[in-house]
Design a protein around this motif. Structure first.
Motif, PDB file in Angstrom:
ATOM      1  N   SER A 196     132.377  27.375  33.065  1.00  0.00           N
ATOM      2  CA  SER A 196     132.553  27.119  34.489  1.00  0.00           C
ATOM      3  C   SER A 196     132.039  28.328  35.275  1.00  0.00           C
ATOM      4  CB  SER A 196     134.034  26.896  34.793  1.00  0.00           C
ATOM      5  OG  SER A 196     134.262  27.027  36.172  1.00  0.00           O
ATOM      6  N   PRO A 197     131.370  28.084  36.405  1.00  0.00           N
ATOM      7  CA  PRO A 197     130.761  29.206  37.114  1.00  0.00           C
ATOM      8  C   PRO A 197     131.731  30.056  37.927  1.00  0.00           C
ATOM      9  CG  PRO A 197     130.312  27.143  38.259  1.00  0.00           C
ATOM     10  CD  PRO A 197     131.038  26.775  37.006  1.00  0.00           C
ATOM     11  N   PHE A 198     133.013  29.734  37.912  1.00  0.00           N
ATOM     12  CA  PHE A 198     133.973  30.512  38.699  1.00  0.00           C
ATOM     13  C   PHE A 198     134.443  31.733  37.933  1.00  0.00           C
ATOM     14  CE2 PHE A 198     134.807  25.938  39.229  1.00  0.00           C
ATOM     15  CZ  PHE A 198     134.459  25.774  40.543  1.00  0.00           C
ATOM     16  N   ALA A 199     134.517  32.867  38.605  1.00  0.00           N
ATOM     17  CA  ALA A 199     135.078  34.067  37.977  1.00  0.00           C
ATOM     18  C   ALA A 199     136.109  34.678  38.909  1.00  0.00           C
ATOM     19  CB  ALA A 199     133.977  35.065  37.667  1.00  0.00           C
ATOM     20  N   GLY A 200     137.370  34.535  38.546  1.00  0.00           N
ATOM     21  CA  GLY A 200     138.460  35.047  39.377  1.00  0.00           C
ATOM     22  C   GLY A 200     138.841  36.456  38.991  1.00  0.00           C
ATOM     23  N   SER A 201     139.963  36.912  39.560  1.00  0.00           N
ATOM     24  CA  SER A 201     140.312  38.321  39.446  1.00  0.00           C
ATOM     25  C   SER A 201     140.661  38.742  38.018  1.00  0.00           C
ATOM     26  CB  SER A 201     141.481  38.646  40.382  1.00  0.00           C
ATOM     27  OG  SER A 201     142.574  37.813  40.099  1.00  0.00           O
ATOM     28  N   ALA A 202     141.139  37.824  37.197  1.00  0.00           N
ATOM     29  CA  ALA A 202     141.520  38.207  35.834  1.00  0.00           C
ATOM     30  C   ALA A 202     140.445  37.837  34.817  1.00  0.00           C
ATOM     31  CB  ALA A 202     142.837  37.534  35.460  1.00  0.00           C
ATOM     32  N   ASP A 203     139.318  37.383  35.281  1.00  0.00           N
ATOM     33  CA  ASP A 203     138.268  36.905  34.364  1.00  0.00           C
ATOM     34  C   ASP A 203     137.193  37.967  34.142  1.00  0.00           C
ATOM     35  OD1 ASP A 203     139.627  34.485  34.544  1.00  0.00           O
ATOM     36  OD2 ASP A 203     138.397  33.802  36.230  1.00  0.00           O
ATOM     37  N   VAL A 204     136.552  37.870  33.006  1.00  0.00           N
ATOM     38  CA  VAL A 204     135.388  38.717  32.728  1.00  0.00           C
ATOM     39  C   VAL A 204     134.181  37.800  32.594  1.00  0.00           C
ATOM     40  CG1 VAL A 204     134.288  40.201  31.020  1.00  0.00           C
ATOM     41  CG2 VAL A 204     136.659  40.592  31.664  1.00  0.00           C
ATOM     42  N   GLU A 205     133.189  38.049  33.415  1.00  0.00           N
ATOM     43  CA  GLU A 205     132.001  37.217  33.421  1.00  0.00           C
ATOM     44  C   GLU A 205     130.974  37.802  32.448  1.00  0.00           C
ATOM     45  OE1 GLU A 205     130.636  36.754  37.388  1.00  0.00           O
ATOM     46  OE2 GLU A 205     129.460  34.954  36.927  1.00  0.00           O
ATOM     47  N   VAL A 206     130.482  36.972  31.553  1.00  0.00           N
ATOM     48  CA  VAL A 206     129.415  37.403  30.638  1.00  0.00           C
ATOM     49  C   VAL A 206     128.107  36.850  31.197  1.00  0.00           C
ATOM     50  CG1 VAL A 206     128.598  37.403  28.249  1.00  0.00           C
ATOM     51  CG2 VAL A 206     131.049  37.182  28.728  1.00  0.00           C
ATOM     52  N   PRO A 207     127.196  37.717  31.604  1.00  0.00           N
ATOM     53  CA  PRO A 207     125.961  37.233  32.224  1.00  0.00           C
ATOM     54  C   PRO A 207     125.107  36.413  31.258  1.00  0.00           C
ATOM     55  CG  PRO A 207     126.238  39.608  32.551  1.00  0.00           C
ATOM     56  CD  PRO A 207     127.259  39.182  31.550  1.00  0.00           C
ATOM     57  N   ALA A 208     124.215  35.648  31.821  1.00  0.00           N
ATOM     58  CA  ALA A 208     123.384  34.748  31.017  1.00  0.00           C
ATOM     59  C   ALA A 208     122.578  35.502  29.964  1.00  0.00           C
ATOM     60  CB  ALA A 208     122.458  33.951  31.928  1.00  0.00           C
ATOM     61  N   MET A 209     122.149  36.700  30.312  1.00  0.00           N
ATOM     62  CA  MET A 209     121.271  37.419  29.395  1.00  0.00           C
ATOM     63  C   MET A 209     122.035  38.277  28.379  1.00  0.00           C
ATOM     64  SD  MET A 209     118.546  36.250  30.198  1.00  0.00           S
ATOM     65  CE  MET A 209     118.092  35.128  31.509  1.00  0.00           C
ATOM     66  N   ALA A 210     123.356  38.341  28.520  1.00  0.00           N
ATOM     67  CA  ALA A 210     124.155  39.131  27.566  1.00  0.00           C
ATOM     68  C   ALA A 210     124.509  38.262  26.362  1.00  0.00           C
ATOM     69  CB  ALA A 210     125.420  39.626  28.255  1.00  0.00           C
ATOM     70  N   PRO A 211     124.804  38.882  25.209  1.00  0.00           N
ATOM     71  CA  PRO A 211     125.199  38.097  24.042  1.00  0.00           C
ATOM     72  C   PRO A 211     126.384  37.184  24.358  1.00  0.00           C
ATOM     73  CG  PRO A 211     124.794  40.366  23.424  1.00  0.00           C
ATOM     74  CD  PRO A 211     124.712  40.316  24.920  1.00  0.00           C
ATOM     75  N   GLY A 212     126.246  35.924  23.958  1.00  0.00           N
ATOM     76  CA  GLY A 212     127.312  34.950  24.202  1.00  0.00           C
ATOM     77  C   GLY A 212     127.285  34.316  25.579  1.00  0.00           C
TER      78      GLY A 212
ATOM     79  N   LEU B 168     133.707  27.387  12.197  1.00  0.00           N
ATOM     80  CA  LEU B 168     133.754  27.061  13.620  1.00  0.00           C
ATOM     81  C   LEU B 168     133.406  28.266  14.495  1.00  0.00           C
ATOM     82  CD1 LEU B 168     136.849  24.684  13.826  1.00  0.00           C
ATOM     83  CD2 LEU B 168     134.445  24.143  13.485  1.00  0.00           C
ATOM     84  N   ARG B 169     132.839  29.271  13.859  1.00  0.00           N
ATOM     85  CA  ARG B 169     132.348  30.404  14.649  1.00  0.00           C
ATOM     86  C   ARG B 169     131.174  29.912  15.484  1.00  0.00           C
ATOM     87  NH1 ARG B 169     128.484  34.353  13.980  1.00  0.00           N
ATOM     88  NH2 ARG B 169     129.010  36.431  14.758  1.00  0.00           N
ATOM     89  N   SER B 170     131.164  30.313  16.750  1.00  0.00           N
ATOM     90  CA  SER B 170     130.151  29.737  17.647  1.00  0.00           C
ATOM     91  C   SER B 170     129.287  30.774  18.348  1.00  0.00           C
ATOM     92  CB  SER B 170     130.855  28.864  18.701  1.00  0.00           C
ATOM     93  OG  SER B 170     131.854  29.602  19.373  1.00  0.00           O
ATOM     94  N   GLY B 171     129.551  32.044  18.123  1.00  0.00           N
ATOM     95  CA  GLY B 171     128.726  33.057  18.776  1.00  0.00           C
ATOM     96  C   GLY B 171     129.382  34.411  18.702  1.00  0.00           C
ATOM     97  N   ALA B 172     128.803  35.370  19.409  1.00  0.00           N
ATOM     98  CA  ALA B 172     129.338  36.733  19.395  1.00  0.00           C
ATOM     99  C   ALA B 172     129.111  37.391  20.747  1.00  0.00           C
ATOM    100  CB  ALA B 172     128.671  37.546  18.293  1.00  0.00           C
ATOM    101  N   LEU B 173     130.032  38.287  21.085  1.00  0.00           N
ATOM    102  CA  LEU B 173     129.942  39.026  22.347  1.00  0.00           C
ATOM    103  C   LEU B 173     129.510  40.457  22.071  1.00  0.00           C
ATOM    104  CD1 LEU B 173     133.356  37.886  23.868  1.00  0.00           C
ATOM    105  CD2 LEU B 173     131.089  37.025  24.528  1.00  0.00           C
ATOM    106  N   ALA B 174     128.988  41.104  23.094  1.00  0.00           N
ATOM    107  CA  ALA B 174     128.633  42.518  22.968  1.00  0.00           C
ATOM    108  C   ALA B 174     129.910  43.355  22.945  1.00  0.00           C
ATOM    109  CB  ALA B 174     127.764  42.933  24.150  1.00  0.00           C
TER     110      ALA B 174
END
Lengths: 313, 408
Positions: free
Chosen positions: A65-81, A103-109
């Motif tokens: 979902s494109p919403f990022a509220g105060s407690a959320d961390v947004e991972v940009p499109a070009m970042a891993p995951g 059921l592993r689906s990806g990885a974050l930086a």
């Protein structure tokens, strides 16, 4: 602006390039997973931390979902995951057994994981300092709807699940889990399949049910018994129209002792259609109920199934 | 008793039996394969139909494509086969099947059919673009919807039909017994637009925690409809004239300083003048723009000045931000910072008289407020790009500013 003739082809090729196999292995901080317990929701889980003992993982639900509220961390499109939004307000310590390697689906930086950890800590400590734009999102009604319907529900579902002691590969979609408090998938009555999801919407279930229901158990013709945790404020039912019921206008009804306690609006019903109903517990006290599909034209019920509800001891 | 119809819920089930075209496409991509010739047209046809349906549901089908950042077309239907809809279709494909493919593949591990998730992503796609390219319209929608929801929660307004989450198609009434909307759209429009005399500029400039204030004020206006005998209406009957009027007044501020007004079209009147300031679709540019907006807002929060001056500054900044984000044509790369600077700079400032009237800021305060914003913006730009700040903001200048006519 005219579209170049090969624009679509280029897009298709780009998409194919992005479709790559994902590795497997034991869950580690930074991994993204989908969980069977939250398969009905459009969320993944981001693993942030691991307890030194006990085999539990700190994870937060994540979605696109494109919403990022105060407690959320947004991972940009070009970042891993990315692109992804980590809902850090809904972090939970979950049993590592819930995270199936397949059921592993990806990885974050690593920096994303560190930021999310900080965010979870600040939420827990009440020291979150929201940015101005995040506060704008917090006030957005669509964001509030989304949070209530996806990550909040996901957390409640995940917390209520216990992993299986052992898992035999290839023995069915739901294997590997005994759902202590969540799903009882049962075939009942003459044509309505009921998936009963038992939980308190206001808070995660902390008191497990005394009786477990093995998934895959089918009891056609026998009343389904739904054990509800003491103090639960709501009951959620997922009513699925059996494949044998012909498509037509109709409505669902829950009946107790000849008295209708709830009716849906008239709707177009088709085989395998699904209706989720969340009812106040007060409306469905312990007792026997009949779930029916009534035709719009009137007349007797097309199908009827029995459901028993009682408070778990 | 409550029934939740989740955005992806029932539709997913309908799709389950009727279509797997998107699911099949993702499966093929996962296997490193592409659709064959026979599968291409059904796929694009299904995506186009879904996109068109969502555009209609959001009331965007009748609006200019520029509201979604598609420029050069007057309508979605123009340029058959190569027009605005096709352009949006390609962007939608990229948004879902390129950028978010990993997430779709992830869900395929636990779901037999993910077509419903594609529909959900189409909603996200349009919502994001609408917020980006039509910030004024989006904000008006958000405030009105919140006000209507508050009235429903209080029991003074009822949903007769349509989406209970409140959309254009939702039919509303002050009486649960009403059966159909009153066909008095012109009367409703006249009343609704008169509310803006009191609601603007807060309707679009009050954000975050303070948004609730304007929601409450709008909520208190809703019974005016009942007082005029307008007891049943659709949400679209309210939102269309309200948005159109805000846009008209907003445009008037700029037109006073820049002229060049082209003929207006449709029920949602919109300024058609080609502006120098346009949004840039590049991701990095958008992110920088957001960082700048946020940086200035945070700086205003910390600014050592009195509350009235801070309020004026925030209002003016929200106005500048909206003006820089709106546009009718695509912008060259790197234009957003320039857009903000030009909005603040002398050459593109709207008429101060009109601005003072619309934003309810004393006219004599505006030049000083602009100067503060310009300084903060340059400092934020420097902070976000590694460049040195152009000019430090001295405490004395702020104090001078704060000594203005706050009593106004």
């Amino acid at each position: 602006m005219p579209i170049e003739e090969d624009a679509r082809e280029r897009l298709l090729l780009t998409a194919r390039e992005r479709a790559r196999a994902l590795g497997s292995g034991p869950p580690e901080p930074g991994d993204l997973f989908v969980l069977r317990a939250t398969a009905d929701l459009p969320v993944e889980w981001a693993v942030l931390d691991r307890r030194a003992e006990g085999g539990e993982l700190l994870a937060v639900p994540a979605d696109v979902s494109p919403f990022a509220g105060s407690a959320d961390v947004e991972v940009p499109a070009m970042a891993p995951g990315g692109p992804l939004c980590l809902r850090c307000r809904f972090g939970a310590w979950l049993d590592a057994g819930l995270f199936e390697p397949g059921l592993r689906s990806g990885a974050l930086a690593p920096e994303t994981v560190a930021e999310a950890r900080r965010q979870v800590q600040q939420v827990e400590a009440g020291t979150l300092e929201p940015s101005s734009l995040a506060e704008e999102t917090d006030a957005d009604s669509e964001y509030r709807d989304w949070i209530r319907e996806a990550p909040e529900r996901a957390r409640a579902l995940a917390l209520a699940v216990r992993p299986a002691v052992a898992r035999e590969p290839g023995s069915g979609r739901w294997e590997g889990y005994r759902l202590a408090a969540m799903f009882a998938v049962l075939a009942i009555g003459l044509g309505i399949w009921v998936t009963a999801l038992r939980r308190d919407l206001a808070a995660p279930i902390v008191v497990p049910l005394s009786r477990e229901v093995d998934l895959g158990e089918k009891t056609r013709g026998v009343p389904v018994l739904l054990e509800v945790p003491p103090g639960a404020s709501h009951i959620e039912l997922v009513l699925v129209v059996d494949a044998a019921v012909p498509a037509q206008e109709g409505r669902f009804e829950i009946n107790a002792g000849g008295r209708s306690v709830w009716r849906s609006d008239l709707m177009r019903l088709a085989p395998r259609d699904e209706l989720r109903v969340i009812l106040r517990r007060a409306l469905l006290p312990d007792g026997e109920y009949h779930i029916r599909i009534l035709p719009a034209a009137g007349g007797p019920a097309l199908v009827e199934s029995s459901l028993g509800i009682r408070t778990a001891k | 008793m409550s029934i939740l119809d989740f955005p992806w819920g029932r539709k997913r089930q309908t799709v389950l039996e009727t279509s797997r075209v998107f699911t099949d496409h993702v499966r093929l991509l996962t296997q490193g394969r592409l659709l064959d010739a026979g599968g291409l047209e059904p796929f694009w046809g299904a995506l186009r139909a879904a996109l068109r349906a969502e555009l209609r549901r959001r009331g965007l089908w009748e609006s200019p494509p520029a509201y979604l950042g598609i420029y050069g077309w007057e309508s979605w239907e123009a340029g058959a086969g190569q027009g605005a809809l096709e352009e949006l279709l390609c962007e939608c494909y990229s948004y879902i099947f390129v950028l978010r493919l990993r997430c779709l593949q992830a869900q395929l591990k636990v779901k037999p059919n993910i077509d419903g998730l594609v529909f959900l992503n189409i909603r996200h796609f349009l919502h994001e673009r609408q917020k980006e390219h039509d910030p004024v319209g989006s904000q008006v929608f958000e405030v009105l919807r919140s006000a209507v929801r508050a009235a429903i929660a209080e029991g003074t307004l009822h949903v007769l039909e349509g989406d209970e989450g409140i959309r254009n198609d939702t039919l509303l009434s002050f009486s649960p017994a009403a059966r159909s909307p009153v066909a008095k759209r012109e009367e409703i429009a006249a009343l609704v637009t008169s509310w803006n005399d009191e609601l603007l500029p807060d309707l679009v400039t009050l954000r975050g925690q303070r948004q609730e204030e304007v929601v409450l004020r709008l909520r208190e206006r809703l019974p005016d409809l009942q007082g005029r005998g307008l007891t049943a209406f659709s949400f679209k009957d309210l939102i269309d004239p309200l948005k159109a009027d805000v846009r008209r007044r907003w445009a008037a501020v700029l037109d006073q300083s820049q002229g060049e007004v082209a003929p207006q079209r449709g029920e949602e009147e919109r300024r058609s003048r080609v502006r120098f300031v346009q949004p840039d679709p590049r991701i990095e540019e958008r992110q920088l723009f957001r960082r700048l907006v946020e940086c200035v807002l945070n700086a205003l929060r910390r600014l050592d000045t009195n509350e009235k001056t801070r309020e004026y500054l925030v209002t003016l900044w929200q106005f500048v931000r909206l003006q820089a984000a709106e546009g009718d044509e695509p912008a060259p790369p790197g234009s957003r910072f320039e857009a903000l600077l030009r909005e603040i700079g002398d050459e593109e400032r709207p008429s101060l008289r009109w601005l003072a009237e619309q934003l309810r800021i004393p006219r004599e305060r505006l030049p000083g407020l602009y100067e503060v914003l310009g300084t903060l913006l340059k400092r934020c730009r420097a902070a976000n790009s590694g460049q040195a700040a152009v000019k430090a903001l001295s405490k004395s200048s702020i104090q001078d500013l704060g000594a203005g006519s706050d009593a106004h």
